[in-house]
Structures are given as structure tokens and as C-alpha cells.
Design an enzyme around this catalytic site. Structure first.
Site, PDB file in Angstrom:
ATOM      1  N   SER A  95       0.833  -1.209   0.000  1.00 51.83           N
ATOM      2  CA  SER A  95       0.000   0.000   0.000  1.00 51.83           C
ATOM      3  C   SER A  95       0.861   1.251   0.000  1.00 51.83           C
ATOM      4  O   SER A  95       1.733   1.417   0.867  1.00 51.83           O
ATOM      5  CB  SER A  95      -0.879   0.040   1.251  1.00 51.83           C
ATOM      6  OG  SER A  95      -1.991  -0.775   1.078  1.00 51.83           O
ATOM      7  N   HIS A 126      -3.227   1.027  -4.717  1.00 47.96           N
ATOM      8  CA  HIS A 126      -2.833  -0.152  -5.499  1.00 47.96           C
ATOM      9  C   HIS A 126      -3.304   0.094  -6.938  1.00 47.96           C
ATOM     10  O   HIS A 126      -4.458  -0.171  -7.287  1.00 47.96           O
ATOM     11  CB  HIS A 126      -3.456  -1.421  -4.922  1.00 47.96           C
ATOM     12  CG  HIS A 126      -2.890  -1.799  -3.582  1.00 47.96           C
ATOM     13  ND1 HIS A 126      -1.877  -2.723  -3.444  1.00 47.96           N
ATOM     14  CD2 HIS A 126      -3.169  -1.348  -2.342  1.00 47.96           C
ATOM     15  CE1 HIS A 126      -1.558  -2.826  -2.161  1.00 47.96           C
ATOM     16  NE2 HIS A 126      -2.330  -2.007  -1.466  1.00 47.96           N
ATOM     17  N   HIS A 148      -6.052  -8.606  -2.211  1.00 45.84           N
ATOM     18  CA  HIS A 148      -6.199  -8.940  -0.796  1.00 45.84           C
ATOM     19  C   HIS A 148      -7.413  -9.845  -0.592  1.00 45.84           C
ATOM     20  O   HIS A 148      -8.405  -9.739  -1.310  1.00 45.84           O
ATOM     21  CB  HIS A 148      -6.384  -7.669   0.045  1.00 45.84           C
ATOM     22  CG  HIS A 148      -5.278  -6.667  -0.093  1.00 45.84           C
ATOM     23  ND1 HIS A 148      -5.259  -5.728  -1.112  1.00 45.84           N
ATOM     24  CD2 HIS A 148      -4.163  -6.452   0.646  1.00 45.84           C
ATOM     25  CE1 HIS A 148      -4.166  -4.969  -0.988  1.00 45.84           C
ATOM     26  NE2 HIS A 148      -3.490  -5.395   0.064  1.00 45.84           N
ATOM     27  N   TYR A 150      -9.538  -9.573   1.737  1.00 46.55           N
ATOM     28  CA  TYR A 150     -10.732  -8.801   2.122  1.00 46.55           C
ATOM     29  C   TYR A 150     -11.450  -8.189   0.918  1.00 46.55           C
ATOM     30  O   TYR A 150     -12.587  -7.735   1.039  1.00 46.55           O
ATOM     31  CB  TYR A 150     -10.386  -7.710   3.155  1.00 46.55           C
ATOM     32  CG  TYR A 150      -9.444  -6.633   2.658  1.00 46.55           C
ATOM     33  CD1 TYR A 150      -9.863  -5.608   1.811  1.00 46.55           C
ATOM     34  CD2 TYR A 150      -8.117  -6.627   3.058  1.00 46.55           C
ATOM     35  CE1 TYR A 150      -9.000  -4.631   1.362  1.00 46.55           C
ATOM     36  CE2 TYR A 150      -7.231  -5.653   2.616  1.00 46.55           C
ATOM     37  CZ  TYR A 150      -7.684  -4.661   1.765  1.00 46.55           C
ATOM     38  OH  TYR A 150      -6.813  -3.689   1.315  1.00 46.55           O
ATOM     39  N   GLU A 151     -10.783  -8.172  -0.244  1.00 45.03           N
ATOM     40  CA  GLU A 151     -11.461  -7.678  -1.450  1.00 45.03           C
ATOM     41  C   GLU A 151     -12.466  -8.700  -1.972  1.00 45.03           C
ATOM     42  O   GLU A 151     -13.214  -8.419  -2.910  1.00 45.03           O
ATOM     43  CB  GLU A 151     -10.423  -7.370  -2.545  1.00 45.03           C
ATOM     44  CG  GLU A 151      -9.534  -6.182  -2.220  1.00 45.03           C
ATOM     45  CD  GLU A 151      -8.445  -5.985  -3.257  1.00 45.03           C
ATOM     46  OE1 GLU A 151      -8.727  -5.448  -4.335  1.00 45.03           O
ATOM     47  OE2 GLU A 151      -7.286  -6.381  -2.983  1.00 45.03           O
ATOM     48  N   ALA A 178       2.595  -2.479   3.843  1.00 40.47           N
ATOM     49  CA  ALA A 178       2.418  -1.498   4.912  1.00 40.47           C
ATOM     50  C   ALA A 178       1.854  -2.267   6.100  1.00 40.47           C
ATOM     51  O   ALA A 178       0.972  -3.105   5.924  1.00 40.47           O
ATOM     52  CB  ALA A 178       1.420  -0.432   4.466  1.00 40.47           C
ATOM     53  N   MET A 281      -2.284  -7.281   6.252  1.00 36.02           N
ATOM     54  CA  MET A 281      -3.386  -8.022   5.615  1.00 36.02           C
ATOM     55  C   MET A 281      -2.946  -8.667   4.310  1.00 36.02           C
ATOM     56  O   MET A 281      -3.743  -8.833   3.384  1.00 36.02           O
ATOM     57  CB  MET A 281      -4.561  -7.078   5.341  1.00 36.02           C
ATOM     58  CG  MET A 281      -5.045  -6.306   6.543  1.00 36.02           C
ATOM     59  SD  MET A 281      -6.343  -5.138   6.102  1.00 36.02           S
ATOM     60  CE  MET A 281      -6.361  -4.067   7.558  1.00 36.02           C
ATOM     61  N   SER A 282      -1.665  -8.983   4.196  1.00 40.23           N
ATOM     62  CA  SER A 282      -1.201  -9.508   2.896  1.00 40.23           C
ATOM     63  C   SER A 282       0.053 -10.355   3.067  1.00 40.23           C
ATOM     64  O   SER A 282       0.352 -10.853   4.150  1.00 40.23           O
ATOM     65  CB  SER A 282      -0.916  -8.336   1.952  1.00 40.23           C
ATOM     66  OG  SER A 282       0.210  -7.608   2.419  1.00 40.23           O
ATOM     67  N   ASN A 305       2.030   2.675  11.077  1.00 40.19           N
ATOM     68  CA  ASN A 305       1.301   3.129  12.282  1.00 40.19           C
ATOM     69  C   ASN A 305       1.725   2.261  13.450  1.00 40.19           C
ATOM     70  O   ASN A 305       2.139   1.121  13.271  1.00 40.19           O
ATOM     71  CB  ASN A 305      -0.221   3.023  12.068  1.00 40.19           C
ATOM     72  CG  ASN A 305      -0.651   1.651  11.597  1.00 40.19           C
ATOM     73  OD1 ASN A 305      -0.339   1.233  10.483  1.00 40.19           O
ATOM     74  ND2 ASN A 305      -1.377   0.946  12.438  1.00 40.19           N
ATOM     75  N   HIS A 321      -6.412   4.197   6.941  1.00 42.14           N
ATOM     76  CA  HIS A 321      -5.711   3.994   5.669  1.00 42.14           C
ATOM     77  C   HIS A 321      -5.063   5.286   5.156  1.00 42.14           C
ATOM     78  O   HIS A 321      -4.033   5.229   4.477  1.00 42.14           O
ATOM     79  CB  HIS A 321      -6.686   3.414   4.631  1.00 42.14           C
ATOM     80  CG  HIS A 321      -5.998   2.860   3.418  1.00 42.14           C
ATOM     81  ND1 HIS A 321      -5.003   1.891   3.476  1.00 42.14           N
ATOM     82  CD2 HIS A 321      -6.142   3.129   2.082  1.00 42.14           C
ATOM     83  CE1 HIS A 321      -4.577   1.599   2.258  1.00 42.14           C
ATOM     84  NE2 HIS A 321      -5.255   2.338   1.400  1.00 42.14           N
TER      85      HIS A 321
HETATM   86  O1  LIG Z   1      -1.058  -4.352   0.546  1.00 45.30           O
HETATM   87  P1  LIG Z   1      -0.626  -3.997   1.929  1.00 45.30           P
HETATM   88  O2  LIG Z   1      -0.482  -5.196   2.812  1.00 45.30           O
HETATM   89  O3  LIG Z   1       0.646  -3.164   1.926  1.00 45.30           O
HETATM   90  O4  LIG Z   1      -1.773  -3.081   2.524  1.00 45.30           O
HETATM   91  C1  LIG Z   1      -2.030  -2.829   3.897  1.00 45.30           C
HETATM   92  C2  LIG Z   1      -3.105  -3.765   4.374  1.00 45.30           C
HETATM   93  C3  LIG Z   1      -4.357  -3.100   3.829  1.00 45.30           C
HETATM   94  O5  LIG Z   1      -4.528  -3.401   2.473  1.00 45.30           O
HETATM   95  C4  LIG Z   1      -4.062  -1.642   3.970  1.00 45.30           C
HETATM   96  C5  LIG Z   1      -4.591  -1.113   5.257  1.00 45.30           C
HETATM   97  O6  LIG Z   1      -4.278   0.233   5.447  1.00 45.30           O
HETATM   98  O7  LIG Z   1      -2.614  -1.541   3.961  1.00 45.30           O
HETATM   99  N1  LIG Z   2      -3.972  -5.463   9.872  1.00 49.65           N
HETATM  100  C1  LIG Z   2      -3.347  -4.287   9.756  1.00 49.65           C
HETATM  101  N2  LIG Z   2      -2.913  -3.918   8.555  1.00 49.65           N
HETATM  102  C2  LIG Z   2      -2.270  -2.744   8.478  1.00 49.65           C
HETATM  103  N3  LIG Z   2      -1.720  -2.138   7.413  1.00 49.65           N
HETATM  104  C3  LIG Z   2      -1.176  -0.986   7.834  1.00 49.65           C
HETATM  105  N4  LIG Z   2      -1.379  -0.837   9.148  1.00 49.65           N
HETATM  106  C4  LIG Z   2      -2.051  -1.918   9.569  1.00 49.65           C
HETATM  107  C5  LIG Z   2      -2.534  -2.342  10.839  1.00 49.65           C
HETATM  108  O1  LIG Z   2      -2.397  -1.675  11.863  1.00 49.65           O
HETATM  109  N5  LIG Z   2      -3.165  -3.545  10.878  1.00 49.65           N
END
Ligand SMILES: O=P(O)(O)O[C@@H]1C[C@H](O)[C@@H](CO)O1
Ligand SMILES: Nc1nc2[nH]cnc2c(=O)[nH]1
Length: 351
Positions: A95, A126, A148, A150-151, A178, A281-282, A305, A321
Site C-alpha cells: 500500500s 494499489h 487482498h 478482504y477484497e 504497509a 493483511m497480505s 502506524n 488507511h
Molecule cells: O497491501 P498492503 O499489505 O501493503 O496493505 C495494507 C493492508 C491493507 O490493504 C491496507 C490497510 O491500510 O494496507
Molecule cells: N492489519 C493491519 N494492517 C495494516 N496495514 C497498515 N497498518 C495496519 C494495521 O495496523 N493492521
């Protein structure tokens, strides 16, 4: 009511009227390749033989989710023929980290929607493009946008592009993301080199390797110890020192949750107790798929964060986000330099 429920591909159930023009549910001899006989729930005991457009679409979505070897091969051919290259290094941009693909030289760009059988990116940050070209002398292909769970995509579909990379000739996967920092020593903007993971989706019985195994990709039961290449981690640490960002670089454990919601305090406490340093989440299912087909893996998390692990009323401790994207934008230069330098070392070592 004569209707019945069918998933429409968005995960929502839809009630159809009897829209096929055969109100009595009789067979009319019509042959369809996608045909599946079903008992008509009208109680008539007769079999309905024609599928509605919605049903056909649902079947096609199901079929596309399976991605047999031949389909992956077709996608890989499309990319290698279209670019005239067999890339050696694959990059997945996390991200807000799409700029990793912007530094590729002589880029050939493939919009996801124009690649046959490719999913589309639906998340902000993305872009949805595959970029093929050279970086520091090495041939590379980068996903500017990942898929992802969740999509609404099954894990096998989320990580299908890794198999495409493999059939394009890729030997090294660079996966970036991220993530939220759970380790209290981590600061926003730090980089965590992944040396292991905790697969929460796997704990829940979900894997990108579920279903029949095709041995042309890899074994039925792949081992995952040593998934993250130690030489590349060590090289990245050295590069971090040379860049003067040594104190911002950590080595740690990432955990993937399903999302799209961020975590509760109790979940974050539990993850910390399990030895997790950063949460996202990835990545994990991509790494599993890459290791299954014997790629070397390097992965890092940009800490966007800090995750609160104590209860508080402070609004500014809630993940969002926008903050994730803003931090990624601020740190994209350092991330690009780290990746470029590491690719340069790989290229020089193999020249
Ligand atoms: O694709 P990533 O894992 O970098 O994205 C993170 C997880 C969620 O898609 C998003 C949440 O802010 O960032
Ligand atoms: N699950 C999760 N994904 C993130 N992507 C960026 N920050 C976070 C977070 O705090 N939790």
C-alpha cells in the site's frame, strides 16, 4: 416462490426469478458446456437444464478461481511475449509503495484489466498495473497493486500472480507491505525485514495451496522453515547501514489477518504474546506460494502506524488507511533505495 439463491460473485446471495424462459423446469435438450443439473426446488421433482446468465457468471467466477497451470502459462506467455523479457526478480508493491515500480527503466506496462484472466485491484494505493523492465541491470517485473483476501478474492487468486511470475522466469520474490507496528521498539516509518511469519488465515484453515496440488508448481506438503532468505536479510541490513538508516531497520515477525478491519486491542495483545512484531493483511499467502514453487523470498514491512496494545480514549491511536498512505509516501524514497541496492547486489553476484 419459484426462485432459488445463487452467489453472484460479489459474495452476496441473489434471488432469481425463473428467468430462463422455462417456467415448468423441463429439459429442452439444450446443451451447455457449463451445464449442471440441479433439482428444482419447486418440489415438482423435475430437473431444470438451462442456466441463467447469473448462474453462468457465478460458475465462471468459480472456474477462474482455480487457475490451472495452463491458464497461468497463458498469462505468463502474454507478459513475456508482450514485454520481450523473461524477468528474474518479481516485486510486489505494498500500500502506497507503488513508486517501487516507477523506478523501473524502459518499462512495459500492462494494465491488469487488459491481462487475460487477471483480477482487478480495488484498493486505494494499489494502481493495478504490471510493470516489466530493468532495475540496476536486472530484469524485473513489479505488481503495482496486489490482491487482498478482504477484497473478496480467495487466497489462491490473491497469490496467483506469484505463479505467473514463476512461469515468466522469476527466481526472486520481493514482497513489500504497509503494516502496523506491535513491537514497542518500532517507530512509524521504520522498516521491518521479515524473517518469519504467523499465518492467522492458516490458523483458521485457509491456504493458497488448498485444493488439488499440481506438482509442476511444487510439492503437496511444502516446508516453510527458512522461507525468508537469510543472505538477503543480511545484505539488506548492510545496505541499511550504508544508507545511514541502521536504527530504522529491524528484523521481525509479520502476521497476516484477513482485514479489512484493523485489530482490536485484545487481538493486538494476543499477537504480541505470540511473538508478532508487525501486523498486516497480505504477503504471507504470496510467500507461501513463492516457497511452494521454490523462489527465493525477501520481504519487508514499512511500519505505517503504531498499534496500541493498551486501552485508551485517544482517537489518534486508531489506525486508518489515510495515515498508512501518507507514511508510505514519506518513506518511499528510502524503500526504493533499499530495494534498488539489493537488486543491484543480486545482479552483480549473478553476472
Ligand atoms: O497491501 P498492503 O499489505 O501493503 O496493505 C495494507 C493492508 C491493507 O490493504 C491496507 C490497510 O491500510 O494496507
Ligand atoms: N492489519 C493491519 N494492517 C495494516 N496495514 C497498515 N497498518 C495496519 C494495521 O495496523 N493492521
Amino acid at each position: 416462490m419459484t426462485g432459488y439463491k445463487v452467489a453472484n460473485g460479489n459474495g452476496t446471495a441473489k434471488t432469481n426469478g425463473n428467468s430462463n424462459g422455462h417456467s415448468n423446469g423441463h429439459c429442452n435438450g439444450h446443451k451447455s458446456a457449463d451445464y449442471t443439473a440441479q433439482e428444482n426446488p419447486t418440489g415438482s421433482g423435475k430437473i431444470r437444464c438451462e442456466l441463467t446468465p447469473e448462474e453462468l457468471r457465478a460458475l465462471r467466477v468459480l472456474h477462474e478461481d482455480t487457475y490451472p497451470y495452463e491458464v497461468i502459462e497463458e498469462i505468463a506467455d502474454f507478459i513475456t511475449k508482450g514485454s520481450g523479457m523473461r524477468p528474474k526478480i518479481g516485486i510486489i508493491c505494498g500500500s502506497g509503495l507503488g513508486s517501487l515500480a516507477d523506478i523501473i527503466q524502459d518499462p512495459k506496462i500492462f494494465e491488469y484489466e487488459k491481462i487475460p484472466n487477471f483480477p482487478v485491484s480495488t484498493v486505494e494505493g494499489h494502481a493495478g498495473r504490471l510493470v516489466v523492465g530493468t532495475l540496476e541491470g536486472a530484469t524485473v517485473m513489479a505488481m503495482q497493486g496486489r490482491f487482498h483476501f478482504y477484497e473478496g478474492y480467495p487466497l489462491a487468486k490473491c497469490s496467483m500472480p506469484v505463479r505467473v511470475m514463476k512461469l515468466c522466469g522469476v527466481e526472486y520474490l520481493f514482497a513489500t507491505n504497509a503494516a502496523g507496528g506491535i513491537n514497542p521498539r518500532f517507530a512509524v516509518g521504520d522498516i521491518m525485514l521479515m524473517h518469519d511469519h504467523v499465518n492467522m488465515l492458516g490458523f483458521a484453515g485457509n491456504s493458497p495451496l488448498q485444493g488439488p496440488n499440481d506438482p509442476r508448481f511444487g510439492p503437496r506438503f511444502p516446508a516453510l522453515v527458512n522461507s525468508y532468505n537469510k543472505d538477503l536479510i543480511n545484505k539488506a541490513i548492510e545496505i541499511g547501514k550504508a544508507m545511514g538508516i541502521e536504527s530504522n531497520i529491524h528484523v521481525g515477525v509479520y502476521s497476516c489477518l484477513g482485514g479489512p478491519n484493523y485489530e482490536t486491542i485484545a487481538e493486538l495483545k494476543a499477537l504480541r504474546m505470540m511473538g508478532v512484531d508487525a501486523v498486516g493483511m497480505s504477503t504471507v499467502h504470496e510467500v507461501i506460494t513463492a516457497r511452494h514453487c521454490d523462489m527465493k523470498v525477501f520481504a519487508f514491512s514499512l511500519i505505517t502506524n503504531k498499534c496500541a496494545t493498551e486501552y485508551s480514549d485517544k482517537k489518534d491511536e486508531e489506525a486508518n488507511h489515510e495515515e498508512v498512505m501518507a507514511v508510505a509516501k514519506n518513506r518511499q524514497k528510502a524503500c526504493c533505495e533499499l530495494v534498488s541496492r539489493l537488486i543491484r547486489e543480486i545482479h552483480l553476484a549473478s553476472a
